[in-house]
Design a protein around this motif. Structure first.
Motif, PDB file in Angstrom:
ATOM      1  N   GLU A   1     -14.139   0.862   7.059  1.00 45.13           N
ATOM      2  CA  GLU A   1     -12.731   1.287   5.740  1.00 45.13           C
ATOM      3  C   GLU A   1     -11.859   1.247   6.818  1.00 45.13           C
ATOM      4  O   GLU A   1     -10.407   0.702   6.364  1.00 45.13           O
TER       5      GLU A   1
ATOM      6  N   MET B   1       0.628  -1.009   0.611  1.00 45.87           N
ATOM      7  CA  MET B   1       0.499  -0.130  -0.416  1.00 45.87           C
ATOM      8  C   MET B   1       0.940   1.005   0.351  1.00 45.87           C
ATOM      9  O   MET B   1       1.865   1.151   0.796  1.00 45.87           O
ATOM     10  N   LYS B   2       0.994   2.586  -0.962  1.00 46.08           N
ATOM     11  CA  LYS B   2       1.463   3.553  -0.847  1.00 46.08           C
ATOM     12  C   LYS B   2      -0.353   4.290  -0.396  1.00 46.08           C
ATOM     13  O   LYS B   2      -0.677   4.484  -0.929  1.00 46.08           O
ATOM     14  N   PHE B   3       0.420   5.361   0.658  1.00 48.02           N
ATOM     15  CA  PHE B   3      -0.948   6.264   1.340  1.00 48.02           C
ATOM     16  C   PHE B   3      -0.354   7.363   0.724  1.00 48.02           C
ATOM     17  O   PHE B   3       0.286   8.094   0.471  1.00 48.02           O
TER      18      PHE B   3
ATOM     19  N   HIS C   1       2.757   2.252   8.059  1.00 47.11           N
ATOM     20  CA  HIS C   1       3.380   1.677   7.291  1.00 47.11           C
ATOM     21  C   HIS C   1       4.707   1.993   6.776  1.00 47.11           C
ATOM     22  O   HIS C   1       4.886   1.252   6.001  1.00 47.11           O
TER      23      HIS C   1
ATOM     24  N   VAL D   1      -8.181  -0.998   5.913  1.00 47.01           N
ATOM     25  CA  VAL D   1      -7.492  -1.383   5.601  1.00 47.01           C
ATOM     26  C   VAL D   1      -6.154  -0.904   6.658  1.00 47.01           C
ATOM     27  O   VAL D   1      -5.124  -1.759   6.752  1.00 47.01           O
TER      28      VAL D   1
ATOM     29  N   ARG E   1      -5.342  -5.185   5.961  1.00 48.31           N
ATOM     30  CA  ARG E   1      -4.303  -4.797   4.751  1.00 48.31           C
ATOM     31  C   ARG E   1      -2.844  -5.227   5.529  1.00 48.31           C
ATOM     32  O   ARG E   1      -2.106  -5.841   4.783  1.00 48.31           O
TER      33      ARG E   1
ATOM     34  N   TYR F   1      -1.971   4.608  -5.665  1.00 47.45           N
ATOM     35  CA  TYR F   1      -2.143   4.911  -4.699  1.00 47.45           C
ATOM     36  C   TYR F   1      -3.449   3.880  -3.678  1.00 47.45           C
ATOM     37  O   TYR F   1      -4.530   4.363  -4.638  1.00 47.45           O
ATOM     38  N   PHE F   2      -3.585   4.606  -2.272  1.00 46.55           N
ATOM     39  CA  PHE F   2      -4.776   3.981  -1.881  1.00 46.55           C
ATOM     40  C   PHE F   2      -5.866   5.429  -1.697  1.00 46.55           C
ATOM     41  O   PHE F   2      -5.062   5.947  -2.100  1.00 46.55           O
ATOM     42  N   TYR F   3      -7.057   4.818  -2.388  1.00 48.52           N
ATOM     43  CA  TYR F   3      -8.235   5.354  -2.861  1.00 48.52           C
ATOM     44  C   TYR F   3      -9.199   4.962  -2.394  1.00 48.52           C
ATOM     45  O   TYR F   3     -10.029   4.045  -2.578  1.00 48.52           O
ATOM     46  N   GLN F   4      -9.877   5.788  -1.401  1.00 43.85           N
ATOM     47  CA  GLN F   4     -11.272   5.093  -0.796  1.00 43.85           C
ATOM     48  C   GLN F   4     -12.014   5.394  -1.855  1.00 43.85           C
ATOM     49  O   GLN F   4     -12.932   6.555  -1.641  1.00 43.85           O
TER      50      GLN F   4
ATOM     51  N   LYS G   1       0.294   6.309   7.073  1.00 41.04           N
ATOM     52  CA  LYS G   1       1.534   6.678   6.301  1.00 41.04           C
ATOM     53  C   LYS G   1       2.110   6.548   7.407  1.00 41.04           C
ATOM     54  O   LYS G   1       3.643   5.402   7.178  1.00 41.04           O
TER      55      LYS G   1
END
Length: 589
Positions: free
Chosen positions: A247, A3-5, A302, A251, A254, A20-23, A299
């Motif tokens: 949500e 994952m990339k935030f 991570h 994350v 994950r 990148y992560f997108y909700q 971030k």
């Protein structure tokens, strides 16, 4: 894929193109299309509005049709697109980029330059070289662009970000009111610009989406732009920006699967305490996590494998200025104190949906007005309706609460020497549990200040706030105030953060009571001369200590079970007037 935030990244194309992560919020596009053609959407700063606009820009832009599958293919709208996707020319204004320094003429020229630059970018994007740009008349430039649009097969979608930037500048920085009025009243440039947008609906412009922080400008626009539909309080769009708990939990699960010496359950508990709690609908809805703060936390987790040292992202420090603005208004400080009380919340007849800058600058600042502003600023939020359908507003979470605490501490600690003493007093309590130095400081320095404030109540709330503002430390503790426990409310507890359990510090719980001088039948001189033991022996004080102790034991048992604590220190604290404090550990009673 790891994952990339996208912290502080609001360009949808870059976000999607670089993985990148997108909700996903694209499933709301059909609802937005049905809601109207000229929409106004308000959310606090740093709540994802710019990314929302960028997503709409990429979805509707005719010039990005060849990238539709890459950008949206695996998102909700990509699986079921509306007929309007990639059917618009896009023009985007971002008024936060317009400099507000200098005289009125300088501000007007900055606005002309920004709108003209946006029109030039639009023309270049679509390969148009026949647009007339008039340096000192952006309204004429807009008319030229719209004439070109009317010759094409597609209409224009206008996106406006931070539409209220000028009003915010007036409020927050003390700019001269006549500058704002010169822009928005009479034939002011901003009003004229919006009149041009209104007139162009169906004459080149087909849709408009406007975002901002507050509805201050909406009232002042009047005939300039009175056709926008407000969607910012509707339940259907409560979570258009922000993250839901499910949500955030997904994350964290994950991230944990990618490796890390932390528990997703504990991380969620920490994020819930500090970042959750926002609701933007009068009809209620799921509580939301602040997206910027959540990405800041994720971030750090991570990239560093641990929680951030401070839960407040300093990029949200601008909210301090908004609290300062409210506190400087007549009775504004009292509103902040009432908000910190927690129990019952702030109840107002109704949330102000539109008000002008003249109201902000010159009108009587009553509690509903100030509470409404705090709501739009994101430091109060909806928590329900009273029996009489009055909105109930509360501080959403611990990060927002920290802003209140910091500001009140700045107000109440008047000297540099007092401010520098607080960390040592705090550490003494955290390490040893001895309240004696802290209580002496409160009696000598805090109470003389608080007794002169213009408050309607001088009860146990003020005693609690003295402890709360002096002991607050979010680097080490979760500060829990007025939290429901065992069919009651904990006055104040400091529970070490889950990632700070190894620190040699105590977990603390305080129950506060208040005894007036009238109850004791003592005057101020007698009260000051009495020792703490003599005061504790007074029947009214002794009874208050016993009542506080009983509550502390009951709530302490509930907190111990909830957080798995092994050594929670319990205190009964009684304020005597606003001059003395009597305290005992519960074990001593």
């Amino acid at each position: 894929m790891l994952m990339k935030f996208p912290y502080a990244l609001s360009d949808f194309g870059t976000l999607r193109g670089e993985g990148y992560f997108y909700q996903d919020r694209t499933d709301r596009i059909p609802h937005l299309e049905e809601a109207g053609r000229q929409l106004i959407f308000i959310r606090p700063s740093r709540f994802g509005k710019s990314l929302l606009l960028s997503m709409l820009e990429h979805y509707y832009d005719v010039g990005r049709a060849d990238r539709f599958d890459a950008l949206f293919g695996n998102l909700a709208i990509g699986r079921n697109p509306t007929p309007l996707h990639n059917q618009y020319f896009i023009l985007k204004w971002d008024f936060s980029l317009v400099k507000c320094q200098g005289e009125l003429k300088d501000i007007e020229m900055a606005l002309h330059r920004h709108v003209n630059a946006a029109i030039q970018d639009c023309a270049a994007h679509y390969g148009w070289d026949d647009i007339e740009i008039v340096p000192d008349d952006a309204v004429v430039s807009l008319s030229s662009l719209l004439r070109r649009v009317r010759r094409e097969d597609h209409p224009l979608y206008l996106l406006i970000d931070e539409y209220d930037n000028f009003a915010n500048e007036v409020m927050m920085s003390g700019r001269r009111q006549e500058f704002y009025e010169g822009l928005l009243y009479g034939e002011g440039l901003l009003k004229t610009l919006f009149k041009g947008v209104k007139a162009a609906m169906g004459q080149g412009i087909d849709r408009v989406f406007i975002t901002g922080v507050s509805p201050v400008v909406l009232s002042d626009m009047t005939s300039g732009y009175n056709v926008g539909e407000d969607i910012y309080l509707e339940a259907a769009f409560n979570d258009l920006c922000g993250f839901t708990e499910s949500e955030v939990a997904a994350v964290l699960e994950r991230l944990a699967a990618e490796g890390g010496a932390w528990s997703p359950t504990e991380a969620l508990e920490l994020m819930r305490t500090f970042y959750n709690g926002y609701c933007f609908s009068e009809e209620g809805g799921e509580r939301l996590y602040n997206p910027t703060l959540s990405l800041y936390f994720l971030k750090a987790l991570h990239t560093k494998g641990r929680y951030p040292l401070r839960m407040l992202d300093e990029n949200l420090a601008m909210d301090r200025g908004k609290l300062r603005y409210i506190a400087d208004l007549p009775h504004g400080e009292e509103v902040l104190v009432q908000a910190l009380d927690g129990e019952g919340g702030l109840r107002i007849p109704q949330l102000a949906k539109r008000f002008g800058v003249a109201d902000v600058l010159a009108a009587v600042k009553d509690r509903p007005f100030m509470a409404s502003l705090l709501y739009y600023f994101g430091v109060l939020t909806h928590t329900g309706l009273s029996d009489f359908l009055e909105p109930i507003l509360n501080i959403p979470n611990l990060v927002a609460r920290s802003l209140y605490v910091e500001h009140l501490q700045d107000l109440w600690l008047e000297t540099y020497e007092d401010k520098t003493r607080v960390p040592d007093l705090r550490k003494e309590v955290f390490r040893t549990g001895d309240l004696t130095p802290l209580v002496s400081f409160i009696e000598a320095r805090y109470f003389p200040i608080l007794s002169n404030r213009d408050y309607r109540r001088t009860n146990e709330l003020m005693v609690k706030l003295a402890f709360l503002t002096l002991l607050f430390d979010d680097r080490l503790y979760m500060l829990i105030s007025e939290t429901e426990m065992d069919h009651g409310y904990v006055d104040l507890s400091l529970i070490r953060r889950l990632d700070r359990r190894s620190v040699k510090a105590l977990d603390l719980l305080f129950e506060f009571k208040y005894v007036s001088l009238t109850q004791l039948k003592l005057d101020g001189e007698q009260l000051r001369a009495a020792s703490a033991d003599e005061l504790a022996a007074q029947p009214a004080v002794r009874q208050a200590l016993q009542t506080a102790a009983e509550q502390a034991r009951r709530y302490g048992a509930a907190l111990t079970e909830r957080y798995g604590l092994t050594d929670l220190r319990l205190y009964a604290v009684v304020g005597v007037g606003l001059e003395r404090v009597v305290w005992q550990t519960v074990a001593d009673l």
